[in-house]
Design a protein around this motif. Structure first.
Motif, PDB file in Angstrom:
ATOM      1  N   TYR A   1       5.388  -9.377  -5.940  1.00 39.39           N
ATOM      2  CA  TYR A   1       4.253  -9.346  -6.863  1.00 39.39           C
ATOM      3  C   TYR A   1       3.054 -10.083  -6.260  1.00 39.39           C
ATOM      4  CZ  TYR A   1       1.414 -10.446 -10.949  1.00 39.39           C
ATOM      5  OH  TYR A   1       0.378 -10.606 -11.816  1.00 39.39           O
ATOM      6  N   LEU A   2       3.302 -11.255  -5.669  1.00 38.43           N
ATOM      7  CA  LEU A   2       2.210 -12.034  -5.080  1.00 38.43           C
ATOM      8  C   LEU A   2       1.602 -11.323  -3.869  1.00 38.43           C
ATOM      9  CD1 LEU A   2       3.740 -15.619  -5.313  1.00 38.43           C
ATOM     10  CD2 LEU A   2       1.922 -14.641  -6.710  1.00 38.43           C
ATOM     11  N   VAL A   3       2.441 -10.731  -3.021  1.00 34.04           N
ATOM     12  CA  VAL A   3       1.936 -10.001  -1.851  1.00 34.04           C
ATOM     13  C   VAL A   3       1.114  -8.800  -2.304  1.00 34.04           C
ATOM     14  CG1 VAL A   3       2.641  -8.571   0.113  1.00 34.04           C
ATOM     15  CG2 VAL A   3       3.726 -10.780  -0.266  1.00 34.04           C
ATOM     16  N   ASN A   4       1.589  -8.076  -3.301  1.00 33.06           N
ATOM     17  CA  ASN A   4       0.833  -6.924  -3.809  1.00 33.06           C
ATOM     18  C   ASN A   4      -0.532  -7.349  -4.344  1.00 33.06           C
ATOM     19  OD1 ASN A   4       2.889  -5.204  -3.141  1.00 33.06           O
ATOM     20  ND2 ASN A   4       3.579  -4.861  -5.235  1.00 33.06           N
ATOM     21  N   ARG A   5      -0.572  -8.444  -5.075  1.00 33.74           N
ATOM     22  CA  ARG A   5      -1.853  -8.948  -5.595  1.00 33.74           C
ATOM     23  C   ARG A   5      -2.786  -9.336  -4.464  1.00 33.74           C
ATOM     24  NH1 ARG A   5      -1.277 -13.524  -9.707  1.00 33.74           N
ATOM     25  NH2 ARG A   5      -3.469 -13.649  -9.213  1.00 33.74           N
ATOM     26  N   LEU A   6      -2.240  -9.999  -3.444  1.00 30.72           N
ATOM     27  CA  LEU A   6      -3.059 -10.431  -2.313  1.00 30.72           C
ATOM     28  C   LEU A   6      -3.638  -9.231  -1.563  1.00 30.72           C
ATOM     29  CD1 LEU A   6      -4.034 -12.725  -0.388  1.00 30.72           C
ATOM     30  CD2 LEU A   6      -1.933 -12.325   0.887  1.00 30.72           C
ATOM     31  N   VAL A   7      -2.821  -8.246  -1.277  1.00 30.48           N
ATOM     32  CA  VAL A   7      -3.283  -7.070  -0.531  1.00 30.48           C
ATOM     33  C   VAL A   7      -4.307  -6.292  -1.355  1.00 30.48           C
ATOM     34  CG1 VAL A   7      -2.578  -4.835   0.419  1.00 30.48           C
ATOM     35  CG2 VAL A   7      -1.258  -6.884   0.924  1.00 30.48           C
ATOM     36  N   HIS A   8      -4.082  -6.115  -2.636  1.00 28.97           N
ATOM     37  CA  HIS A   8      -5.044  -5.387  -3.468  1.00 28.97           C
ATOM     38  C   HIS A   8      -6.339  -6.166  -3.634  1.00 28.97           C
ATOM     39  CE1 HIS A   8      -2.513  -2.013  -4.340  1.00 28.97           C
ATOM     40  NE2 HIS A   8      -1.522  -2.816  -4.651  1.00 28.97           N
ATOM     41  N   ARG A   9      -6.260  -7.462  -3.622  1.00 29.33           N
ATOM     42  CA  ARG A   9      -7.455  -8.290  -3.711  1.00 29.33           C
ATOM     43  C   ARG A   9      -8.274  -8.183  -2.435  1.00 29.33           C
ATOM     44  NH1 ARG A   9      -7.142 -14.605  -5.289  1.00 29.33           N
ATOM     45  NH2 ARG A   9      -9.356 -14.979  -5.323  1.00 29.33           N
ATOM     46  N   ILE A  10      -7.591  -8.127  -1.294  1.00 28.63           N
ATOM     47  CA  ILE A  10      -8.299  -8.003  -0.011  1.00 28.63           C
ATOM     48  C   ILE A  10      -8.965  -6.623   0.088  1.00 28.63           C
ATOM     49  CG2 ILE A  10      -7.929  -7.787   2.481  1.00 28.63           C
ATOM     50  CD1 ILE A  10      -5.774  -9.943   2.182  1.00 28.63           C
ATOM     51  N   THR A  11      -8.309  -5.589  -0.379  1.00 34.57           N
ATOM     52  CA  THR A  11      -8.855  -4.235  -0.259  1.00 34.57           C
ATOM     53  C   THR A  11     -10.032  -3.993  -1.192  1.00 34.57           C
ATOM     54  OG1 THR A  11      -7.253  -3.348  -1.816  1.00 34.57           O
ATOM     55  CG2 THR A  11      -6.701  -3.222   0.521  1.00 34.57           C
ATOM     56  N   LYS A  12     -10.152  -4.753  -2.250  1.00 38.20           N
ATOM     57  CA  LYS A  12     -11.270  -4.573  -3.172  1.00 38.20           C
ATOM     58  C   LYS A  12     -12.573  -5.140  -2.609  1.00 38.20           C
ATOM     59  CE  LYS A  12      -8.870  -4.230  -7.518  1.00 38.20           C
ATOM     60  NZ  LYS A  12      -8.723  -4.745  -8.861  1.00 38.20           N
ATOM     61  N   LYS A  13     -12.467  -6.072  -1.679  1.00 37.20           N
ATOM     62  CA  LYS A  13     -13.680  -6.719  -1.141  1.00 37.20           C
ATOM     63  C   LYS A  13     -14.266  -5.911  -0.029  1.00 37.20           C
ATOM     64  CE  LYS A  13     -12.515 -11.300  -2.562  1.00 37.20           C
ATOM     65  NZ  LYS A  13     -12.334 -12.662  -2.224  1.00 37.20           N
TER      66      LYS A  13
ATOM     67  N   LYS B   1       0.827  -1.211   0.000  1.00 37.96           N
ATOM     68  CA  LYS B   1       0.000   0.000   0.000  1.00 37.96           C
ATOM     69  C   LYS B   1       0.859   1.259   0.000  1.00 37.96           C
ATOM     70  CE  LYS B   1      -4.034  -0.244   0.144  1.00 37.96           C
ATOM     71  NZ  LYS B   1      -4.870  -0.220  -1.056  1.00 37.96           N
ATOM     72  N   LYS B   2       2.154   1.097  -0.319  1.00 38.78           N
ATOM     73  CA  LYS B   2       3.105   2.215  -0.361  1.00 38.78           C
ATOM     74  C   LYS B   2       3.183   2.955   0.973  1.00 38.78           C
ATOM     75  CE  LYS B   2       3.849   1.512  -4.743  1.00 38.78           C
ATOM     76  NZ  LYS B   2       4.508   0.267  -4.941  1.00 38.78           N
ATOM     77  N   SER B   3       3.061   2.220   2.052  1.00 43.11           N
ATOM     78  CA  SER B   3       3.142   2.793   3.390  1.00 43.11           C
ATOM     79  C   SER B   3       4.590   2.681   3.878  1.00 43.11           C
ATOM     80  CB  SER B   3       2.190   2.067   4.340  1.00 43.11           C
ATOM     81  OG  SER B   3       2.306   2.584   5.636  1.00 43.11           O
ATOM     82  N   TRP B   4       5.393   3.699   3.576  1.00 46.34           N
ATOM     83  CA  TRP B   4       6.810   3.688   3.921  1.00 46.34           C
ATOM     84  C   TRP B   4       7.006   3.752   5.431  1.00 46.34           C
ATOM     85  CZ3 TRP B   4       9.313   2.459  -0.352  1.00 46.34           C
ATOM     86  CH2 TRP B   4       8.751   2.817  -1.564  1.00 46.34           C
ATOM     87  N   TRP B   5       6.244   4.635   6.085  1.00 46.14           N
ATOM     88  CA  TRP B   5       6.361   4.743   7.547  1.00 46.14           C
ATOM     89  C   TRP B   5       5.873   3.465   8.215  1.00 46.14           C
ATOM     90  CZ3 TRP B   5       9.324   7.813  10.058  1.00 46.14           C
ATOM     91  CH2 TRP B   5       9.650   9.050   9.532  1.00 46.14           C
ATOM     92  N   GLY B   6       4.828   2.884   7.698  1.00 42.51           N
ATOM     93  CA  GLY B   6       4.320   1.629   8.250  1.00 42.51           C
ATOM     94  C   GLY B   6       5.362   0.526   8.169  1.00 42.51           C
ATOM     95  N   TYR B   7       6.048   0.468   7.025  1.00 36.94           N
ATOM     96  CA  TYR B   7       7.109  -0.522   6.870  1.00 36.94           C
ATOM     97  C   TYR B   7       8.245  -0.260   7.856  1.00 36.94           C
ATOM     98  CZ  TYR B   7      11.017  -3.159   5.160  1.00 36.94           C
ATOM     99  OH  TYR B   7      12.078  -4.007   5.106  1.00 36.94           O
ATOM    100  N   ALA B   8       8.680   0.998   7.937  1.00 40.52           N
ATOM    101  CA  ALA B   8       9.810   1.338   8.811  1.00 40.52           C
ATOM    102  C   ALA B   8       9.487   0.999  10.269  1.00 40.52           C
ATOM    103  CB  ALA B   8      10.158   2.814   8.673  1.00 40.52           C
ATOM    104  N   LEU B   9       8.293   1.350  10.703  1.00 42.13           N
ATOM    105  CA  LEU B   9       7.918   1.054  12.087  1.00 42.13           C
ATOM    106  C   LEU B   9       7.760  -0.451  12.320  1.00 42.13           C
ATOM    107  CD1 LEU B   9       5.432   3.992  12.735  1.00 42.13           C
ATOM    108  CD2 LEU B   9       7.789   3.750  13.547  1.00 42.13           C
ATOM    109  N   ALA B  10       7.210  -1.160  11.338  1.00 44.55           N
ATOM    110  CA  ALA B  10       7.072  -2.615  11.467  1.00 44.55           C
ATOM    111  C   ALA B  10       8.444  -3.285  11.518  1.00 44.55           C
ATOM    112  CB  ALA B  10       6.243  -3.172  10.311  1.00 44.55           C
ATOM    113  N   TYR B  11       9.382  -2.807  10.704  1.00 47.27           N
ATOM    114  CA  TYR B  11      10.737  -3.360  10.706  1.00 47.27           C
ATOM    115  C   TYR B  11      11.429  -3.115  12.049  1.00 47.27           C
ATOM    116  CZ  TYR B  11      15.765  -3.427  10.003  1.00 47.27           C
ATOM    117  OH  TYR B  11      17.109  -3.655  10.154  1.00 47.27           O
TER     118      TYR B  11
END
Length: 173
Positions: free
Chosen positions: A161-173, A50-60
């Motif tokens: 690529y697979l993670v991006n597809r999964l996350v975008h698929r979840i957000t569409k529902k 989801k292009k969440s740079w801060w989310g990634y940094a904090l999660a890391y």
């Protein structure tokens, strides 16, 4: 600066929880250590979808801290994740965003991976006194480490690529 949504916060928290659990399980299971690195890095790709740079940094950061807390007795097994595997998805994402030549980026990342392997080797020598490969470790790391990295980097892009597809698929529902 855009505001982080509740969904991105939840995705980052999920990434942190999954990465911490997987990494700690990998650390305590000698056989699954490298698998723990891989799957923890894949879990950290969730906020990047989801292009969440801060989310990634904090999660890391939270994953590294929590893993050090839960696996303090074997902290040296977390060092490769903190030095390389945890940061690699972010570097790949930045590479794609800035459109850096993939061969140049692969070479730089391979040097980074080889340097991580060398630091780990020096730590092994320091803690165990094992020196029978010390004479040949640089060529071994440069040849085998670089070859292993190229495969890992390719697989990392496929997982992204697979993670991006999964996350975008979840957000569409």
């Amino acid at each position: 600066m855009r505001k982080i949504t509740a969904y991105e916060i939840a995705l980052s928290a999920l990434a942190c929880a999954l990465a911490t659990i997987i990494l700690v399980l990998g650390v305590y299971s000698d056989v699954l250590l490298f698998t723990g690195y891989l799957f923890a890095a894949i879990a950290l790709m969730l906020p990047l979808a989801k292009k969440s740079w801060w989310g990634y940094a904090l999660a890391y950061i939270a994953t590294c801290i929590l893993s050090f807390v839960f696996a303090a007795a074997r902290f040296w097994d977390i060092i490769p994740f903190a030095m390389f595997f945890g940061l690699h998805p972010l570097i790949n994402e930045l590479q794609l965003k800035t459109r850096i030549n993939r061969w140049l980026a692969c070479g730089i990342k391979a040097i980074w991976f080889d340097a991580t392997l060398w630091v780990i080797w020096k730590f092994v020598v320091l803690t165990t006194g094992v020196t029978y490969f010390d004479r040949y470790i640089i060529p071994i790391i440069l040849i085998a480490g670089t070859a292993l990295f190229v495969l890992y980097d390719y697989a990392s892009y496929k997982c992204r690529y697979l993670v991006n597809r999964l996350v975008h698929r979840i957000t569409k529902k």
